[in-house]
Design an enzyme around this catalytic site. Structure first.
Site, PDB file in Angstrom:
ATOM      1  N   CYS A 191       0.847  -1.182   0.000  1.00 25.00           N
ATOM      2  CA  CYS A 191       0.000   0.000   0.000  1.00 25.00           C
ATOM      3  C   CYS A 191       0.889   1.242   0.000  1.00 25.00           C
ATOM      4  O   CYS A 191       1.971   1.243   0.558  1.00 25.00           O
ATOM      5  CB  CYS A 191      -0.948   0.092   1.183  1.00 25.00           C
TER       6      CYS A 191
ATOM      7  N   ARG B 245       3.763  -0.667  -4.873  1.00 24.08           N
ATOM      8  CA  ARG B 245       3.571  -1.170  -3.522  1.00 24.08           C
ATOM      9  C   ARG B 245       2.185  -1.785  -3.321  1.00 24.08           C
ATOM     10  O   ARG B 245       1.932  -2.443  -2.308  1.00 24.08           O
ATOM     11  CB  ARG B 245       3.753  -0.039  -2.513  1.00 24.08           C
TER      12      ARG B 245
ATOM     13  N   TRP C  43      -3.272  -2.525  -1.473  1.00 21.69           N
ATOM     14  CA  TRP C  43      -3.061  -3.974  -1.649  1.00 21.69           C
ATOM     15  C   TRP C  43      -3.975  -4.613  -0.619  1.00 21.69           C
ATOM     16  O   TRP C  43      -3.727  -4.503   0.583  1.00 21.69           O
ATOM     17  CB  TRP C  43      -1.587  -4.301  -1.395  1.00 21.69           C
TER      18      TRP C  43
ATOM     19  N   ASN D 173      -1.918   2.047   6.076  1.00 23.63           N
ATOM     20  CA  ASN D 173      -1.158   0.839   5.712  1.00 23.63           C
ATOM     21  C   ASN D 173      -0.989   0.018   6.976  1.00 23.63           C
ATOM     22  O   ASN D 173      -0.788   0.582   8.047  1.00 23.63           O
ATOM     23  CB  ASN D 173       0.249   1.194   5.215  1.00 23.63           C
ATOM     24  N   GLY D 174      -0.958  -1.306   6.833  1.00 21.66           N
ATOM     25  CA  GLY D 174      -0.791  -2.165   8.004  1.00 21.66           C
ATOM     26  C   GLY D 174      -2.088  -2.890   8.297  1.00 21.66           C
ATOM     27  O   GLY D 174      -2.992  -2.935   7.455  1.00 21.66           O
TER      28      GLY D 174
ATOM     29  N   GLU E  23      15.456 -19.319  -7.399  1.00 23.05           N
ATOM     30  CA  GLU E  23      15.149 -17.938  -7.797  1.00 23.05           C
ATOM     31  C   GLU E  23      14.543 -17.904  -9.208  1.00 23.05           C
ATOM     32  O   GLU E  23      13.613 -17.149  -9.474  1.00 23.05           O
ATOM     33  CB  GLU E  23      16.428 -17.086  -7.702  1.00 23.05           C
TER      34      GLU E  23
ATOM     35  N   LYS F 277      10.880 -16.393 -10.097  1.00 24.81           N
ATOM     36  CA  LYS F 277      10.640 -15.345 -11.108  1.00 24.81           C
ATOM     37  C   LYS F 277       9.518 -15.781 -12.034  1.00 24.81           C
ATOM     38  O   LYS F 277       8.628 -15.008 -12.350  1.00 24.81           O
ATOM     39  CB  LYS F 277      11.900 -15.057 -11.937  1.00 24.81           C
TER      40      LYS F 277
ATOM     41  N   GLU G 110       6.064 -15.793 -10.237  1.00 28.26           N
ATOM     42  CA  GLU G 110       5.615 -14.442  -9.861  1.00 28.26           C
ATOM     43  C   GLU G 110       4.995 -13.695 -11.033  1.00 28.26           C
ATOM     44  O   GLU G 110       3.962 -13.052 -10.872  1.00 28.26           O
ATOM     45  CB  GLU G 110       6.811 -13.592  -9.385  1.00 28.26           C
TER      46      GLU G 110
ATOM     47  N   HIS H 193      14.030 -38.209  -6.274  1.00 31.13           N
ATOM     48  CA  HIS H 193      13.251 -38.550  -5.077  1.00 31.13           C
ATOM     49  C   HIS H 193      11.838 -37.982  -5.141  1.00 31.13           C
ATOM     50  O   HIS H 193      11.206 -37.788  -4.103  1.00 31.13           O
ATOM     51  CB  HIS H 193      13.974 -38.039  -3.825  1.00 31.13           C
TER      52      HIS H 193
ATOM     53  N   LYS I 294       5.451  -5.037  -3.829  1.00 32.90           N
ATOM     54  CA  LYS I 294       6.906  -4.920  -3.765  1.00 32.90           C
ATOM     55  C   LYS I 294       7.413  -4.995  -2.332  1.00 32.90           C
ATOM     56  O   LYS I 294       8.437  -5.592  -2.051  1.00 32.90           O
ATOM     57  CB  LYS I 294       7.286  -3.565  -4.387  1.00 32.90           C
TER      58      LYS I 294
HETATM   59  C1  G6P Z   1       7.996  -9.277  -1.650  1.00 24.89           C
HETATM   60  C2  G6P Z   1       8.497  -8.915  -3.024  1.00 24.89           C
HETATM   61  C3  G6P Z   1       9.711  -9.759  -3.372  1.00 24.89           C
HETATM   62  C4  G6P Z   1      10.770  -9.609  -2.302  1.00 24.89           C
HETATM   63  C5  G6P Z   1      10.229  -9.926  -0.901  1.00 24.89           C
HETATM   64  C6  G6P Z   1      11.209  -9.522   0.186  1.00 24.89           C
HETATM   65  O1  G6P Z   1       7.477 -10.565  -1.665  1.00 24.89           O
HETATM   66  O2  G6P Z   1       7.488  -9.099  -3.994  1.00 24.89           O
HETATM   67  O3  G6P Z   1      10.239  -9.346  -4.613  1.00 24.89           O
HETATM   68  O4  G6P Z   1      11.843 -10.469  -2.582  1.00 24.89           O
HETATM   69  O5  G6P Z   1       9.040  -9.184  -0.665  1.00 24.89           O
HETATM   70  O6  G6P Z   1      11.392  -8.143   0.125  1.00 24.89           O
HETATM   71  P1  G6P Z   1      12.626  -7.364   0.710  1.00 24.89           P
HETATM   72  O7  G6P Z   1      12.340  -5.923   0.417  1.00 24.89           O
HETATM   73  O8  G6P Z   1      12.617  -7.647   2.201  1.00 24.89           O
HETATM   74  O9  G6P Z   1      13.853  -7.872   0.066  1.00 24.89           O
END
Ligand code: G6P
Length: 610
Positions: free
Chosen positions: A2, A27, A74, A100-101, A483, A487, A490, A506, A605
């Site tokens: 947010c 955000r 969000w 926010n929160g 990772e 990606k 996501e 396994h 984000k």
């Molecule tokens: C969210 C984002 C990710 C990020 C994660 C941790 O899930 O979408 O891209 O890796 O938070 O965020 P940070 O800012 O703590 O690295």
């Protein structure tokens, strides 16, 4: 998670608020709204969908006034609808609030308010704040005081902003667990959840601390702490130019950020490589060589992509410094009884420096008396300020929700850290120097990887039709496989799993069929022959194979349907090279599928809720 923007000054507020929301849209982006003060009237406009939907509606029905608040959401409580969008209003337009929160006791507060005749319009937790404020705001009362009387009744976390027609020209904000920053302009003040919204207006900022409440007017601002009373604020300077967060000629922020990685790695290493001593050095660790040598164990805590970077760090520190390392999900670590002895160093990693679980892990480690360090990108973020010391990434603003360049910066910094810890222990000068030289060459090698993009598009065309994809890697490349899978899921919404290559037999091997591709991360290294056998096992079951391998590796190229080469390099820097084709692969799959790459559904984000 947010975004909040507030403004008070002499300019029309709504264009400034909208521009700020656009900069914070990464955000949270499922609905947006503004409330402005137009004389004695509170003007409210809110819309489900992207900020541009709000913008369209404001063209038809403008919101006049030189003071206002705004929000991009969000969803946590209640789906993304016009009604659930913030701001929320109490007392028939007496007050508007954005938040926010999460207000954890919202259900009990709502019951009390409903029992006293208050009618709720939304399903959000935030609306209780609006009604509580309206109740406290008797005729002519002061919003600043009313906010301070309401806050003790709220359990949970908040970064909030409120305006009331009874207090023209005032924006009141409060922080507990969700960031807020004040921007100090000439004859105007801004309030935002993220400096990105403030940077175009002023570089002078004051970060609010937990427990603080602020009142902004065009001319001044005042901060009070709920226990300590009036506070003399510390004014900081933002060190990044707003242009860094502009898209330029790139189709998406994610692509821009992927392509920036040669510079990212160079900036992360800048001034930190010590060729003459075959080591690396850091300015902000606040620990002497003697203290670091006493460390017997390192615990990394992080979330998402930062957690994967920490996993690469584990392999590197074990390899170069022979120190035991554990990598914890921050959201687990903070509530576990993890045994930590007094020679354990707790390191948290966070691009944003605001992730609620990572902050919780840091606070838990501090509470237990451990030295804490942080690897962060955002300067002045909560985690950066609360850790005892740390390492900044210097990656510049990262806007794409799927993290790319911050990952590379984290891995580069962790390679430096492993080198530093190794040279304080058993790593010889020549071995240390070899790492320095390898790191030095990475930016140039990354440019070569980026030049292979057309081949990656070819691989993406095959993957775009898949329903499920396996990512496999050994040793340092296991976290890269994780990772790569993250990606893909996501941003393209294709199910993807990362596994250590040896673990394939396994369980995951049962999934292999002609419709289920595997992506092997397999640059040449000590275990290469074993990986080639694993690729054969997938081929024998007619599974399509995409392989990231060392340029000129004819054996791997022969086995793969699409071979994605990276230049030859020492093993310790291979993760920095191997991750890039996987980022581009996910990007192009999402592009081919027409997905919203920079704003994937349901994600945000910076995740400031638990
Ligand atoms: C969210 C984002 C990710 C990020 C994660 C941790 O899930 O979408 O891209 O890796 O938070 O965020 P940070 O800012 O703590 O690295």
């Amino acid at each position: 998670m947010c975004g909040i923007v507030g403004y008070t000054g002499s300019h029309e507020a709504s264009p400034i608020l909208l521009a700020g929301l656009r900069r914070l849209e990464y955000r949270g982006y499922d609905s947006a709204g503004v409330a402005t003060l137009d004389g004695p009237r509170l003007v409210l406009r809110k819309k489900a969908g992207r900020v541009r939907m709000l913008e369209e509606s404001l063209k038809e029905e403008p919101a006049a006034g030189v003071c206002g608040i705004s929000h991009t959401r969000w969803a946590t409580h209640g789906p993304a609808t016009d009604r659930n969008a913030h701001p929320h209003v109490g007392g028939d337009g007496a007050v508007a609030v954005v938040h926010n929160g999460v207000i954890e006791n919202h259900a009990a507060l709502r019951r009390d308010l409903e029992a006293s005749g208050v009618a709720f319009l939304s399903q959000t937790d935030t609306e209780v704040i609006a009604h509580l404020l309206a109740r406290e705001l008797g005729d002519g009362d002061d919003l600043f005081d009313a906010v301070q009387r309401v806050l003790p009744r709220l359990e949970g976390t908040y970064g909030l902003a409120a305006v009331s027609p009874r207090c023209p020209g005032q924006v009141v904000g409060a922080r507990l667990g969700s960031p807020l920053v004040v921007g100090l302009g000439e004859g105007e003040h801004l309030l935002a959840s993220d400096p990105a919204a403030i940077a175009p207006h002023t570089a002078r900022v004051a970060f609010l601390q937990d427990g603080e409440v602020v009142r902004l007017t065009p001319r001044d601002f005042e901060i009070r702490h709920r226990e300590r009373g009036s506070i003399t604020p510390r004014v900081d300077r933002l060190d990044w130019s707003p242009d860094l967060a502009e898209l330029g000629d790139h189709a998406h922020y994610m692509l821009k950020e992927i392509r920036e990685q040669p510079d990212t790695v160079r900036d992360a290493c800048r001034g930190r490589l010590r060729r003459g001593e075959g080591t690396a050095a850091f300015g902000g660790l606040n620990m002497t060589a003697r203290q670091l040598r006493r460390v017997r164990r390192v615990v990394f805590a992080a979330c998402g992509t930062s957690w994967h970077a920490a996993l690469v760090g584990e392999y590197l520190i074990e390899r170069l410094a022979n120190l035991p390392v554990e990598v914890e999900y921050a959201g687990e670590f903070r509530y576990r009884n993890a045994p930590l002895d007094d020679r354990t160093l707790v390191f948290v990693l966070s691009q944003s420096g605001e992730t609620a679980d990572t902050l919780g892990a840091l606070r838990e480690a501090k509470r237990r008396g451990h030295p804490t360090l942080a690897v962060c990108n955002v300067v002045g973020s909560t985690i950066a300020r609360e850790a005892d010391g740390g390492i900044y990434l210097h990656a510049g603003p990262e806007v794409g929700v799927a993290s790319t360049k911050a990952f590379s910066a984290q891995v580069a910094v962790l390679t430096l850290l492993a080198l530093h810890l190794g040279r304080l222990r058993q790593l010889s000068f020549p071995d240390g120097l070899a790492v320095v030289e390898a790191l030095d060459r990475v930016p140039e090698l990354l440019n070569q990887v980026l030049a292979t993009e057309p081949r990656i598009v070819e691989a993406a065309e095959r993957l775009a039709k898949a329903r499920s994809v396996l990512y496999l890697g050994r040793d340092l490349h296991y976290p890269i496989a994780l990772e790569g899978a993250l990606k893909l899921k996501e941003i393209s919404y294709i199910h993807a799993e990362g596994y250590p290559t040896a673990e394939m037999k396994h369980g995951p091997l049962a999934l292999i069929d002609p419709e289920t591709p595997s992506v092997f991360v397999a640059p040449r290294g000590a275990l290469h022959a074993k990986t080639l056998s694993n690729v054969e096992e997938v081929r024998a079951r007619l599974g399509p194979v995409i392989a990231v391998g060392t340029e000129g590796d004819a054996d791997l190229a022969r086995l793969a349907d699409v071979f994605l080469p990276i230049p030859d390099a020492p093993e310790v820097v291979q993760p920095l090279l191997a991750v890039v084709p996987l980022q581009l692969l996910a990007y192009h799959v999402a592009r081919i599928k027409g997905c919203d790459i920079d704003k994937p559904r349901n994600l945000a984000k910076s995740v400031t809720v638990e």
